[in-house]
Design a protein around this motif. Structure first.
Motif, PDB file in Angstrom:
ATOM      1  N   LYS A   1      10.883  10.020   3.574  1.00 28.89           N
ATOM      2  CA  LYS A   1      10.950   8.586   3.309  1.00 28.89           C
ATOM      3  C   LYS A   1      11.958   7.973   4.276  1.00 28.89           C
ATOM      4  O   LYS A   1      12.756   8.684   4.896  1.00 28.89           O
ATOM      5  N   ILE A   2      11.905   6.651   4.401  1.00 28.82           N
ATOM      6  CA  ILE A   2      12.844   5.972   5.279  1.00 28.82           C
ATOM      7  C   ILE A   2      13.566   4.889   4.489  1.00 28.82           C
ATOM      8  O   ILE A   2      12.957   3.899   4.067  1.00 28.82           O
ATOM      9  N   ALA A   3      14.833   5.085   4.271  1.00 29.81           N
ATOM     10  CA  ALA A   3      15.644   4.091   3.569  1.00 29.81           C
ATOM     11  C   ALA A   3      16.014   2.965   4.528  1.00 29.81           C
ATOM     12  O   ALA A   3      16.071   3.159   5.747  1.00 29.81           O
ATOM     13  N   TRP A   4      16.282   1.798   3.972  1.00 30.81           N
ATOM     14  CA  TRP A   4      16.700   0.677   4.794  1.00 30.81           C
ATOM     15  C   TRP A   4      17.945   1.034   5.589  1.00 30.81           C
ATOM     16  O   TRP A   4      18.060   0.681   6.771  1.00 30.81           O
TER      17      TRP A   4
ATOM     18  N   GLN B   1       3.407   4.476   3.396  1.00 34.11           N
ATOM     19  CA  GLN B   1       2.587   3.270   3.320  1.00 34.11           C
ATOM     20  C   GLN B   1       3.441   2.013   3.417  1.00 34.11           C
ATOM     21  O   GLN B   1       3.077   1.049   4.098  1.00 34.11           O
ATOM     22  N   GLU B   2       4.585   2.016   2.765  1.00 38.29           N
ATOM     23  CA  GLU B   2       5.471   0.860   2.825  1.00 38.29           C
ATOM     24  C   GLU B   2       6.031   0.669   4.235  1.00 38.29           C
ATOM     25  O   GLU B   2       6.159  -0.459   4.723  1.00 38.29           O
TER      26      GLU B   2
ATOM     27  N   LYS C   1      12.239  -5.515   2.848  1.00 35.69           N
ATOM     28  CA  LYS C   1      12.247  -5.706   1.398  1.00 35.69           C
ATOM     29  C   LYS C   1      10.888  -6.169   0.881  1.00 35.69           C
ATOM     30  O   LYS C   1      10.483  -5.813  -0.227  1.00 35.69           O
ATOM     31  N   VAL C   2      10.174  -6.952   1.673  1.00 38.97           N
ATOM     32  CA  VAL C   2       8.832  -7.370   1.260  1.00 38.97           C
ATOM     33  C   VAL C   2       7.869  -6.186   1.297  1.00 38.97           C
ATOM     34  O   VAL C   2       7.029  -6.017   0.408  1.00 38.97           O
ATOM     35  N   ALA C   3       8.008  -5.336   2.301  1.00 31.71           N
ATOM     36  CA  ALA C   3       7.142  -4.157   2.405  1.00 31.71           C
ATOM     37  C   ALA C   3       7.447  -3.137   1.319  1.00 31.71           C
ATOM     38  O   ALA C   3       6.559  -2.400   0.870  1.00 31.71           O
ATOM     39  N   ASP C   4       8.684  -3.111   0.858  1.00 33.79           N
ATOM     40  CA  ASP C   4       9.150  -2.160  -0.157  1.00 33.79           C
ATOM     41  C   ASP C   4       8.714  -2.637  -1.545  1.00 33.79           C
ATOM     42  O   ASP C   4       9.442  -3.343  -2.241  1.00 33.79           O
ATOM     43  N   ARG C   5       7.519  -2.240  -1.965  1.00 37.43           N
ATOM     44  CA  ARG C   5       6.916  -2.803  -3.162  1.00 37.43           C
ATOM     45  C   ARG C   5       7.698  -2.509  -4.440  1.00 37.43           C
ATOM     46  O   ARG C   5       7.716  -3.310  -5.367  1.00 37.43           O
ATOM     47  N   ASP C   6       8.342  -1.340  -4.529  1.00 34.48           N
ATOM     48  CA  ASP C   6       9.058  -0.997  -5.765  1.00 34.48           C
ATOM     49  C   ASP C   6      10.532  -1.405  -5.731  1.00 34.48           C
ATOM     50  O   ASP C   6      11.271  -1.192  -6.690  1.00 34.48           O
ATOM     51  N   GLY C   7      10.983  -1.986  -4.624  1.00 35.61           N
ATOM     52  CA  GLY C   7      12.313  -2.548  -4.565  1.00 35.61           C
ATOM     53  C   GLY C   7      13.462  -1.563  -4.552  1.00 35.61           C
ATOM     54  O   GLY C   7      14.605  -1.939  -4.835  1.00 35.61           O
ATOM     55  N   ASP C   8      13.196  -0.315  -4.163  1.00 33.84           N
ATOM     56  CA  ASP C   8      14.287   0.669  -4.161  1.00 33.84           C
ATOM     57  C   ASP C   8      14.963   0.806  -2.800  1.00 33.84           C
ATOM     58  O   ASP C   8      15.847   1.646  -2.622  1.00 33.84           O
ATOM     59  N   LEU C   9      14.527  -0.023  -1.821  1.00 33.28           N
ATOM     60  CA  LEU C   9      15.067  -0.006  -0.459  1.00 33.28           C
ATOM     61  C   LEU C   9      14.842   1.332   0.238  1.00 33.28           C
ATOM     62  O   LEU C   9      15.572   1.704   1.157  1.00 33.28           O
ATOM     63  N   ILE C  10      13.813   2.047  -0.227  1.00 33.65           N
ATOM     64  CA  ILE C  10      13.403   3.299   0.413  1.00 33.65           C
ATOM     65  C   ILE C  10      11.902   3.218   0.637  1.00 33.65           C
ATOM     66  O   ILE C  10      11.137   3.089  -0.321  1.00 33.65           O
TER      67      ILE C  10
END
Length: 317
Positions: free
Chosen positions: A122-125, A175-176, A162-171
């Motif tokens: 995964k890629i975190a912000w 797909q995100e 943040k818009v691409a991050d659908r679940d809002g976890d900043l990871i």
């Protein structure tokens, strides 16, 4: 001066801890199949990238005509899904869409390892931010000439992430992260595309786009240079088509109609175009023989590049 292509495909900013990202537009409109103009009289680079994908088109450009035609023959056999000896519109349409999806996948693959620093899939912000802007974050971009622009880029990247991050976890999942890099392919990213477009073109910050701003984003004349015909055409489009309420400006809703016209299917249009140009017996499908007889329209080679260079030099005389 050639027009600056507003409809450019995103070039991802890959940085290391000592690298500042290049200043560039990162606005996504509905993606075309190629950045080249679709003008067959000036070569077939658009068709090559549409048919092969951008990276594969570069590979074919290095081949001899014989190698290029041989590989094309193998591709035709793959496209002919029902093995009836012909390529139908549906088969060609599906192939072109497949190549475009593959381009996106390869683009994401290309950058994934750079950003997934802890290798957790995964890629975190924080990973993206530190990889792209890292060295200068603590300095507040004080070592950059135009630090205001870089601060703005960081803010925009964070907003898009943040818009691409659908679940809002900043990871970001794969797909995100794909939605972050290629927002034009995702419905939930449309608003941020429109917002970024407005920010890039609306130079005076009044929340709308005037004719001068609209043209200025695509064309800046050199000293004494007259406006080319396409600029006059764009001015007419602005007045007669883009400015729907005729108030002399484009607002966000009008920009949305301009850059996100959902009815356009570039792959479908290209499939129709290739069949129209190569279907010599007019049976609305193309055989391998018809395709190979027009091989340079589908794929490039050293020979087609040489021919285009000769034509270009002749035109410049």
């Amino acid at each position: 001066m050639q027009p600056l292509l507003l409809l450019a495909t995103l070039t991802v900013l890959v940085g290391v801890t000592l690298t500042v990202p290049a200043k560039e537009k990162r606005v996504h409109h509905q993606r075309d199949l190629s950045d080249h103009a679709h003008d067959d009289s000036d070569g077939y680079k658009y068709d090559h990238e549409a048919f092969l994908g951008k990276e594969e088109a570069k590979t074919f450009d290095q081949l001899s005509p014989e190698e290029s035609k041989e590989r094309l023959g193998k591709i035709v056999s793959r496209i002919d899904g029902d093995k009836d000896g012909f390529v139908s519109h549906v088969e060609l349409h599906n192939w072109i869409k497949h190549r475009q999806r593959k381009y996106i996948e390869e683009n994401v693959d290309k950058h994934w390892k750079e950003y997934d620093q802890n290798k957790d899939g995964k890629i975190a912000w924080e990973e993206y931010k530190n990889t792209t802007y890292g060295y200068y974050l603590g300095e507040e971009f004080d070592d950059v000439d135009d630090k205001t622009s870089y601060k703005s880029m960081l803010k925009r990247d964070e907003r898009r992430f943040k818009v691409a991050d659908r679940d809002g976890d900043l990871i970001a999942t794969r797909q995100e992260f794909t939605a972050f890099l290629h927002p034009e392919d995702y419905d939930h990213m449309k608003d941020v595309i429109i917002q970024e477009t407005m920010e890039d073109i609306d130079k005076n910050g009044d929340g709308k786009i005037g004719l001068e701003e609209y043209i200025g984003d695509m064309f800046t004349p050199d000293d004494g240079e007259s406006e080319p015909d396409w600029v006059l055409t764009e001015k007419k489009h602005f007045t007669e088509i883009r400015d729907m309420n005729k108030d002399g400006f484009l607002d966000a809703s009008e920009v949305a109609q301009w850059i996100l016209p959902g009815e356009i299917d570039h792959a479908d249009n290209e499939a129709k175009h290739l069949i129209l140009e190569t279907d010599t017996d007019k049976d609305e499908k193309i055989s391998k023989k018809e395709i190979l007889a027009n091989w340079n329209m589908f794929v490039g080679s050293q020979a087609t590049n040489y021919g285009e260079d000769l034509t270009r030099r002749h035109d410049e005389l």
